[in-house]
Structure formats: C-alpha cells, structure tokens
Scaffold this motif. Structure first.
Motif, short mmCIF file in Angstrom:
data_model
loop_
_atom_site.label_atom_id
_atom_site.label_comp_id
_atom_site.label_asym_id
_atom_site.label_seq_id
_atom_site.Cartn_x
_atom_site.Cartn_y
_atom_site.Cartn_z
N THR A 12 1.20 -0.88 -0.40
CA THR A 12 -0.25 0.64 0.75
C THR A 12 0.89 1.01 -0.07
N PHE A 48 -4.93 6.40 8.40
CA PHE A 48 -4.79 5.18 8.81
C PHE A 48 -5.03 4.64 9.83
N SER A 49 -5.36 3.54 10.03
CA SER A 49 -6.12 3.08 11.64
C SER A 49 -4.95 3.43 12.71
N THR A 52 -1.38 1.46 13.88
CA THR A 52 -0.59 1.35 12.60
C THR A 52 0.69 1.34 12.03
N LEU A 54 3.74 2.78 10.42
CA LEU A 54 4.17 3.25 8.78
C LEU A 54 5.78 3.55 8.43
N ILE A 100 2.63 0.80 4.42
CA ILE A 100 1.99 -0.27 6.38
C ILE A 100 2.61 -0.96 6.00
#
Length: 102
Positions: A12, A48-49, A52, A54, A100
């Motif tokens: 992603t 994003f949640s 997460t 990154l 991610i």
C-alpha cells in the motif's frame, strides 16, 4: 512502487504530504490516549487505522513511525524527531513514499 526496507516488503505504498508538528507535549494527548512525545517516532493521520506502523521514505532516507493520533486536513503529520530523520524542519512540507508495515 514497492519499497524494501529492513528486509521487509511493504505494501500500500503511495505518495502523501507530511509536515512536522511541534506543540507543547504537556498539553497534547494523542487520539489513542498516549501523551504526545516530539522525540518519539510517531505520526498522525486520518488515512490509516490507529496502531498502524508506517515506513516513510524521502530522498533515500526512511523512518518507521507508530500511528497514534489523528489530524485535521493533513495526510500524514510526523513528530519532530521523525521529520528530522528525513529532512530539516525548515523544509516544512515534503512528498514522501509511505508504506504500511505488516
């Protein structure tokens, strides 16, 4: 594009805008309830949640950040320490590759 960092293939990946934010950490609690730490490798985003991890890369430099906060209109807002790992604060806004981590 796919990015390989630290032996992990990341998914992603897309380009987004980041800017370092530096507020008084004693006055800020993040969206997940943690106290904001400008020296920590954290980020805020609405894309994003929470929770997460990154990977953020800019001009050959990469940093791994923990998403623990939300932000207004930003795509990704990095802590001061995370932004400084990529570029001087004077850059203000950069275009970075974000992936991610699984």
């Amino acid at each position: 594009p796919d990015v390989q960092t630290g032996g992990q293939i990341l998914r992603t990946t897309y380009y987004g805008i980041e800017d370092g934010y530096g507020v008084d950490p004693d006055k800020l609690v993040t969206a997940n309830g943690e106290r904001f730490d400008p020296a920590g490798f954290t980020a805020a985003s609405n894309l994003f949640s929470l929770g997460t991890w990154l990977n953020v890369c800019y001009e050959g430099r990469c940093v791994t950040v923990w998403l623990n906060d939300r932000c207004g209109a930003c795509e990704l807002d990095l802590s001061r320490a995370a932004f400084l790992e990529l570029t001087p604060l004077s850059r203000g806004v950069i275009w970075a590759v974000i992936a991610i981590l699984e």
